[in-house]
Design a protein around this motif. Structure first.
Motif, short mmCIF file in Angstrom:
data_model
loop_
_atom_site.label_atom_id
_atom_site.label_comp_id
_atom_site.label_asym_id
_atom_site.label_seq_id
_atom_site.Cartn_x
_atom_site.Cartn_y
_atom_site.Cartn_z
N UNK A 55 8.05 6.40 -2.22
CA UNK A 55 8.72 7.48 -2.95
C UNK A 55 8.91 8.69 -2.05
N UNK A 56 7.89 8.97 -1.24
CA UNK A 56 7.99 10.13 -0.35
C UNK A 56 9.16 9.97 0.62
N UNK A 57 9.36 8.75 1.12
CA UNK A 57 10.51 8.51 2.00
C UNK A 57 11.81 8.83 1.26
N UNK A 58 11.89 8.35 0.02
CA UNK A 58 13.10 8.66 -0.77
C UNK A 58 13.32 10.16 -0.88
N UNK A 61 14.08 2.16 6.94
CA UNK A 61 12.92 2.59 7.69
C UNK A 61 11.86 1.51 7.82
N UNK A 63 0.71 4.02 -3.04
CA UNK A 63 0.27 5.38 -2.71
C UNK A 63 1.46 6.34 -2.64
N UNK A 64 2.59 5.91 -3.14
CA UNK A 64 3.80 6.74 -3.26
C UNK A 64 4.41 7.13 -1.92
N UNK A 65 4.02 6.45 -0.84
CA UNK A 65 4.64 6.77 0.45
C UNK A 65 6.11 6.36 0.46
N UNK A 95 0.83 -1.20 0.00
CA UNK A 95 0.00 0.00 0.00
C UNK A 95 0.86 1.25 0.00
#
Ligand SMILES: Nc1ncnc2c1ncn2[C@@H]1O[C@H](COP(=O)(O)OP(=O)(O)OP(=O)(O)O)[C@@H](O)[C@H]1O
Ligand SMILES: [Mg+2]
Lengths: 257, 256
Positions: A130-133, A142, A126-128, A122
């Motif tokens: 990618x957001x971490x990157x 993480x 939902x690109x989470x 998920x």
């Protein structure tokens, strides 16, 4: 026809090797990130709670009834040649060497391995991730590292518990219901089961914990294709991890005992 | 010496990108000026988000270069790329909030990762950033309890948390009511003025584009077909561009 078959087998083999390679890559990356500061203790404890504490009830139920049914079955067999006194040691050996680690791992795969795949999947769609990157926070450190650590540490703990309640379950059936002499039951058990049996079982459990968490994370981490993809990743994680656990169990056993 | 050459903090040179044979970026060239707001416009599905992900190294070009402060980021290793990314803040089109964390923890995340601020100071910054995007008393909520527009604004607060040097906004005002949208536009302008950040904004909203942009660039068929000051863009002769900013269904851009 034959060529076609060879082609299909070949393709399947290539895909298998490719996927295996990617799992190994994730494994190595996990090890590298595991030792980079800072350690995310909070995240690790959270996963340990999820994998360990929250699986307790399932593991206790599975362990108790497995021990109980083992005692029942063994009793019927051993009675034929008047060896009822060996029921206790049979139950204890089977639990500590095999059924404790294997059944615990399979239950935790269904509970936690699937959840890992679903959760990371998920986050991927939902690109989470990618957001971490983009926030310069490595998602392997993480997300994957805490889950793998939790898997490797908690499975042996759960297995000890499964072994223990399994032996209790066997005792209740053997001594309580089938009237085997309690003293002999316990004596034989202590005489035959060795510390190595328990210890090797726990090593197995740690290996299975690694497999189920790594496969769950791998499937989740590389999910594509929206909600459907998450569903697929979850199913595959459970199937692949379960089969891998059973296959590796054979080889671990062959190497250990 | 370079008087007529404005400094560009991000530069894409002949970037090509395909997904499974579908060409999305086809020789894209663009220089993004330091300390300015550049707005990218273009058709839905035209590759704007893909373009934006290239500028922060989430996607790597099949061919071409992506320079950030003169360094080709597609050639960096993980650690170097992380160092580059510390200068960035990014708002995703779908907000991409961490749904296992509260709103407050989401906004605090980059601060916890990259500063040594005390819990108390972090709290204060989080409150302030949330207030700036017009959200109050939501810090304890989970993202799943928010409306779409609220999520977007939390994402915005998170992108701004570290006062980054380069801020990427993927459709910051889509899905917001006109008043909130205007407030967000103003926030982008104010933030840019205060911190002198470089902002790259993707927008479908022509009116707000012309309000906030220093530079407008139009992405069409995988290329930037026109870049310029808002006035120049408005008076451009390019048919596709005119069709786009007038919002007409007839013209060279065909909706399939
Ligand atoms: N990860 C991916 N895998 C495959 N195809 C992709 C991927 N990401 C984008 N695409 C394709 O690239 C094209 C451009 O997508 P993109 O998201 O950049 O559009 P966009 O300009 O941002 O549109 P919108 O304004 O609707 O957000 C689309 O056709 C999409 O199908
Ligand atoms: Mg987009």
């Amino acid at each position: 026809m034959i060529i076609k078959t060879i082609e299909i087998i070949g393709l399947a083999l290539i895909r298998f090797i490719e996927e295996f390679g990617r799992v190994m890559f994730l494994f190595l990356a996990t090890i590298v990130w595991m030792f980079r500061l800072p350690f995310r203790l909070h995240a690790i404890f959270k996963q340990m709670e999820f994998v360990g504490v929250n699986s307790l009830l399932v593991v206790i139920l599975t362990g108790t009834f497995t021990g109980a049914v083992l005692a029942l079955q063994a009793y019927h067999g051993f009675r034929l040649f008047s060896a009822e006194s060996l029921v206790g040691s049979t139950v204890a050996l089977a639990m500590t060497r095999e059924l404790g680690p294997v059944l615990t791992s399979l239950m935790v795969t269904g509970r936690a391995g699937s959840a890992m795949a679903a959760e990371l999947g998920t986050m991927r769609v939902t690109e989470q991730i990618d957001a971490l990157y983009t926030m310069a926070a490595n998602p392997i450190k993480y997300l994957v590292v805490p889950r793998v650590i939790a898997g490797v540490l908690m499975l042996p703990v759960l297995t000890i518990i499964a072994d223990f309640v399994g032996i209790i379950g066997g005792y209740i059936v053997g001594v309580g219901l089938l009237n085997i002499n309690s003293g002999i039951y316990i004596d034989k058990m202590i005489e035959i089961v060795e510390l190595d049996d328990i210890f090797n079982g726990l090593v197995k459990a740690a290996c299975f914990g690694l497999i189920l968490s790594l496969v769950g994370c791998y499937k989740g981490f590389y999910t594509t294709g929206g909600a459907q993809g998450v569903g697929r990743a979850t199913t595959q994680a459970v199937v692949i991890a379960s089969v891998s656990i059973l296959i590796s169990d054979y080889f671990l056993t062959a190497a250990m005992f | 010496m370079a008087k007529e050459e404005p400094l560009s903090i991000i530069e894409l040179i002949d970037v090509h990108k395909s997904f499974k044979g579908q060409k999305v970026l086809d020789g894209l060239n663009l220089r993004i000026e330091t300390g300015k707001i550049t707005v990218i416009i273009g058709q839905s599905g035209g590759g704007k988000s893909v373009f934006l992900k290239h500028t922060i190294g989430l996607l790597k070009p099949d061919q071409g270069e992506v320079l950030v402060e003169g360094v080709d980021i597609s050639r960096l290793n993980d650690r170097q790329l992380n160092d580059v990314r510390k200068n960035f803040g990014m708002l995703f089109q779908g907000a991409a909030l961490f749904d296992s964390m509260t709103v407050g923890e989401n906004v605090a995340f980059p601060l916890r990762e990259h500063t040594r601020l005390k819990q108390h100071d972090i709290q204060e910054i989080v409150e302030r950033k949330l207030r700036q995007v017009g959200l109050k008393g939501v810090a304890h909520k989970m993202p799943s309890e928010l409306s779409g527009g609220m999520k977007k604004r939390v994402g915005l607060a998170r992108a701004l948390a570290l006062d980054p040097k380069i801020i990427l906004f993927d459709e910051p005002t889509t899905g917001l009511d006109p008043i909130t949208a205007d407030a967000i536009d103003r926030l982008i302008v104010d933030t840019q003025e205060h911190t002198n950040a470089t902002c790259v904004v993707i927008s479908h909203d022509i009116e707000s584009t012309f309000k906030i942009a220093h530079t407008v660039a139009m992405l069409y068929h995988g290329k930037i077909i026109e870049v310029g000051k808002p006035e120049d863009i408005r008076s451009s002769e390019d048919m596709a561009l005119q069709q786009f900013i007038r919002g007409k269904a007839e013209g060279p851009i065909q909706i399939v």
